[in-house]
Enzyme design. Structure first.
Site, PDB file in Angstrom:
ATOM      1  N   ASP A  45      53.541  34.016  24.059  1.00  0.00           N
ATOM      2  CA  ASP A  45      52.370  34.594  23.401  1.00  0.00           C
ATOM      3  C   ASP A  45      51.112  33.909  23.933  1.00  0.00           C
ATOM      4  O   ASP A  45      50.872  32.731  23.678  1.00  0.00           O
ATOM      5  CB  ASP A  45      52.464  34.377  21.882  1.00  0.00           C
ATOM      6  CG  ASP A  45      51.323  35.063  21.146  1.00  0.00           C
ATOM      7  OD1 ASP A  45      51.493  36.240  20.768  1.00  0.00           O
ATOM      8  OD2 ASP A  45      50.259  34.436  20.968  1.00  0.00           O
ATOM      9  N   TYR A  50      42.485  32.399  25.648  1.00  0.00           N
ATOM     10  CA  TYR A  50      43.108  31.077  25.814  1.00  0.00           C
ATOM     11  C   TYR A  50      42.825  30.509  27.211  1.00  0.00           C
ATOM     12  O   TYR A  50      43.009  29.314  27.435  1.00  0.00           O
ATOM     13  CB  TYR A  50      44.625  31.117  25.582  1.00  0.00           C
ATOM     14  CG  TYR A  50      45.077  31.577  24.209  1.00  0.00           C
ATOM     15  CD1 TYR A  50      44.170  31.718  23.158  1.00  0.00           C
ATOM     16  CD2 TYR A  50      46.413  31.864  23.950  1.00  0.00           C
ATOM     17  CE1 TYR A  50      44.583  32.157  21.910  1.00  0.00           C
ATOM     18  CE2 TYR A  50      46.839  32.298  22.700  1.00  0.00           C
ATOM     19  CZ  TYR A  50      45.922  32.449  21.689  1.00  0.00           C
ATOM     20  OH  TYR A  50      46.333  32.883  20.453  1.00  0.00           O
ATOM     21  N   LYS A  75      46.245  39.386  24.621  1.00  0.00           N
ATOM     22  CA  LYS A  75      45.348  39.966  23.602  1.00  0.00           C
ATOM     23  C   LYS A  75      43.971  40.274  24.183  1.00  0.00           C
ATOM     24  O   LYS A  75      43.467  39.540  25.041  1.00  0.00           O
ATOM     25  CB  LYS A  75      45.189  38.987  22.420  1.00  0.00           C
ATOM     26  CG  LYS A  75      46.529  38.444  21.911  1.00  0.00           C
ATOM     27  CD  LYS A  75      46.404  37.557  20.691  1.00  0.00           C
ATOM     28  CE  LYS A  75      47.722  36.842  20.417  1.00  0.00           C
ATOM     29  NZ  LYS A  75      47.847  35.512  21.041  1.00  0.00           N
ATOM     30  N   HIS A 108      42.716  41.261  19.288  1.00  0.00           N
ATOM     31  CA  HIS A 108      42.843  39.883  18.799  1.00  0.00           C
ATOM     32  C   HIS A 108      42.273  39.687  17.389  1.00  0.00           C
ATOM     33  O   HIS A 108      42.876  39.012  16.560  1.00  0.00           O
ATOM     34  CB  HIS A 108      42.149  38.947  19.805  1.00  0.00           C
ATOM     35  CG  HIS A 108      42.656  37.548  19.787  1.00  0.00           C
ATOM     36  ND1 HIS A 108      42.768  36.774  20.921  1.00  0.00           N
ATOM     37  CD2 HIS A 108      43.076  36.751  18.769  1.00  0.00           C
ATOM     38  CE1 HIS A 108      43.248  35.578  20.596  1.00  0.00           C
ATOM     39  NE2 HIS A 108      43.431  35.536  19.303  1.00  0.00           N
TER      40      HIS A 108
HETATM   41  P1  NAD Z   1      51.550  25.870  15.139  1.00  0.00           P
HETATM   42  O1  NAD Z   1      51.670  26.084  13.688  1.00  0.00           O
HETATM   43  O2  NAD Z   1      52.580  26.389  16.068  1.00  0.00           O
HETATM   44  O3  NAD Z   1      51.334  24.316  15.302  1.00  0.00           O
HETATM   45  C1  NAD Z   1      51.340  23.699  16.548  1.00  0.00           C
HETATM   46  C2  NAD Z   1      51.233  22.210  16.302  1.00  0.00           C
HETATM   47  O4  NAD Z   1      52.283  21.786  15.457  1.00  0.00           O
HETATM   48  C3  NAD Z   1      51.416  21.431  17.596  1.00  0.00           C
HETATM   49  O5  NAD Z   1      50.186  21.266  18.263  1.00  0.00           O
HETATM   50  C4  NAD Z   1      51.977  20.127  17.080  1.00  0.00           C
HETATM   51  O6  NAD Z   1      50.925  19.308  16.640  1.00  0.00           O
HETATM   52  C5  NAD Z   1      52.783  20.555  15.885  1.00  0.00           C
HETATM   53  N1  NAD Z   1      54.228  20.719  16.201  1.00  0.00           N
HETATM   54  C6  NAD Z   1      54.812  21.677  16.963  1.00  0.00           C
HETATM   55  N2  NAD Z   1      56.145  21.521  16.983  1.00  0.00           N
HETATM   56  C7  NAD Z   1      56.415  20.438  16.203  1.00  0.00           C
HETATM   57  C8  NAD Z   1      57.610  19.792  15.824  1.00  0.00           C
HETATM   58  N3  NAD Z   1      58.794  20.219  16.228  1.00  0.00           N
HETATM   59  N4  NAD Z   1      57.509  18.711  15.008  1.00  0.00           N
HETATM   60  C9  NAD Z   1      56.315  18.278  14.582  1.00  0.00           C
HETATM   61  N5  NAD Z   1      55.152  18.859  14.882  1.00  0.00           N
HETATM   62  C10 NAD Z   1      55.201  19.936  15.696  1.00  0.00           C
HETATM   63  O7  NAD Z   1      50.074  26.376  15.534  1.00  0.00           O
HETATM   64  P2  NAD Z   1      49.399  27.267  16.627  1.00  0.00           P
HETATM   65  O8  NAD Z   1      49.570  26.748  17.998  1.00  0.00           O
HETATM   66  O9  NAD Z   1      48.026  27.478  16.118  1.00  0.00           O
HETATM   67  O10 NAD Z   1      50.169  28.662  16.499  1.00  0.00           O
HETATM   68  C11 NAD Z   1      51.235  29.068  17.335  1.00  0.00           C
HETATM   69  C12 NAD Z   1      50.812  30.194  18.222  1.00  0.00           C
HETATM   70  O11 NAD Z   1      50.259  31.263  17.462  1.00  0.00           O
HETATM   71  C13 NAD Z   1      49.684  29.849  19.192  1.00  0.00           C
HETATM   72  O12 NAD Z   1      50.098  29.060  20.276  1.00  0.00           O
HETATM   73  C14 NAD Z   1      49.223  31.232  19.577  1.00  0.00           C
HETATM   74  O13 NAD Z   1      50.121  31.806  20.524  1.00  0.00           O
HETATM   75  C15 NAD Z   1      49.297  31.945  18.237  1.00  0.00           C
HETATM   76  N6  NAD Z   1      47.988  31.974  17.534  1.00  0.00           N
HETATM   77  C16 NAD Z   1      47.358  33.168  17.402  1.00  0.00           C
HETATM   78  C17 NAD Z   1      46.146  33.255  16.744  1.00  0.00           C
HETATM   79  C18 NAD Z   1      45.491  34.586  16.598  1.00  0.00           C
HETATM   80  O14 NAD Z   1      44.307  34.655  16.178  1.00  0.00           O
HETATM   81  N7  NAD Z   1      46.158  35.669  16.896  1.00  0.00           N
HETATM   82  C19 NAD Z   1      45.529  32.099  16.225  1.00  0.00           C
HETATM   83  C20 NAD Z   1      46.187  30.880  16.359  1.00  0.00           C
HETATM   84  C21 NAD Z   1      47.422  30.829  16.998  1.00  0.00           C
END
Ligand code: NAD
Length: 278
Positions: A45, A50, A75, A108
């Site tokens: 994704d 990004y 997106k 998006h």
């Molecule tokens: P997430 O909830 O996946 O959190 C990521 C963070 O969680 C990492 O940086 C790390 O600090 C922690 N983490 C990850 N794996 C872990 C583990 N096993 N143990 C402990 N901590 C851990 O947050 P995200 O990156 O914001 O969301 C995931 C994906 O969603 C993004 O990469 C993106 O592709 C998507 N996203 C989309 C939008 C949108 O507006 N459409 C906005 C934000 C994110």
């Protein structure tokens, strides 16, 4: 390992668990996505905003994985809803990704103050009809936005990708989606580490009871609720840990205890509100 798939209302299917690359710097994206492919992820994704589509594309090209086994989402960014900009934007994304078609293309954010998301959705339908995206959907659309684009076009998005984690479950949107055959993609499935989700009793207790990590418990909660997820990490150990969530199950009581973590007043939100992003 087999990752389950979720079927869209257009007949296409998506691996329920993927790898997200929000905030992965451009020069790190190829390495992170390569690690994810090596671990077994096949669904990535990304988004134009990004700034790492080229790195994702480089990892795809180097992987040697048949295109048909990959599921790539990108997106359309907020400043490209108008006129023919979506056509130019998808062409640029495909070029950067090195692909002829993405599996899923999303609007998006609705950017409601600009009042151009209905036009953007009409353009997405054309992009799908020309084969540049196999499926189309939206992100950060609330119920009024969803109702408007469906009323205007008759085309129901395959997914709505929304902020969703235990403290912020957006049940109004998920109820609407269930009633209209729209799949939910949960962004920030782990709450971005912005609150102590892993330390809450329902998560910590389920982790202790199942011998899993708190992150695995939260991802398992999403999967059992039917959400599509793509947790982000750039650390190999966590990338593997986040995929290793298919060998155990949470009980109904464990699920219900995590369900109860949403205070119900919207205070659990960690990202922006869709009305504020324009
Ligand atoms: P997430 O909830 O996946 O959190 C990521 C963070 O969680 C990492 O940086 C790390 O600090 C922690 N983490 C990850 N794996 C872990 C583990 N096993 N143990 C402990 N901590 C851990 O947050 P995200 O990156 O914001 O969301 C995931 C994906 O969603 C993004 O990469 C993106 O592709 C998507 N996203 C989309 C939008 C949108 O507006 N459409 C906005 C934000 C994110």
């Amino acid at each position: 390992m087999t990752i389950p798939t979720v079927r869209f209302n257009d007949g296409n299917s998506i691996p329920q668990l993927g790898f997200g690359v929000f905030k992965v710097p451009a020069d790190e994206a190829e390495r992170a996505v390569t690690l994810a492919f090596e671990a077994g992820y096949r669904h990535i994704d990304t988004a134009a905003i990004y700034g790492n589509e080229e790195g994702v594309g480089a990892a795809i090209a180097a992987s040697g994985i048949p295109r048909s086994e990959l599921f790539i989402t990108t997106k359309l960014w907020n400043d490209r809803h108008h006129d023919d900009e979506p056509d130019a934007a998808i062409a640029e994304s495909l070029e950067k990704l090195g692909l002829e078609q993405v599996d899923l293309y999303l609007v998006h954010w609705p950017t409601p103050a600009k009042d151009d998301y209905e036009h953007a959705w009409e353009k997405m339908i054309g992009i799908r009809d020309r084969g540049l995206a196999r499926s189309i959907g939206v992100s950060n659309h609330l119920v009024p936005h969803l109702e408007r684009i469906v009323a205007a076009t008759g085309v129901v998005p395959a997914v709505d990708q929304i902020e969703l984690h235990p403290a912020y479950q957006q049940r109004d949107v998920t109820d609407w989606a269930a009633a209209h055959d729209v799949r939910i993609e949960a962004w920030s499935p782990l709450g971005q580490g912005k609150y102590d989700l892993f330390g809450t009793a329902p998560v910590a207790d389920a982790a202790a009871a199942t011998g899993r990590t708190p992150a695995q418990v939260v991802l398992r909660w999403h999967l059992q609720k039917g959400n599509i997820v793509f947790p982000k990490s750039v650390h190999e150990g966590r990338i593997r840990e986040n995929l290793d969530v298919f060998g155990f199950e949470l009980s109904d009581a464990q699920i219900a205890a995590i369900d109860a973590l949403d205070p119900g007043d919207g205070s659990g939100r960690v990202g922006s509100h869709p009305d504020d992003v324009n």
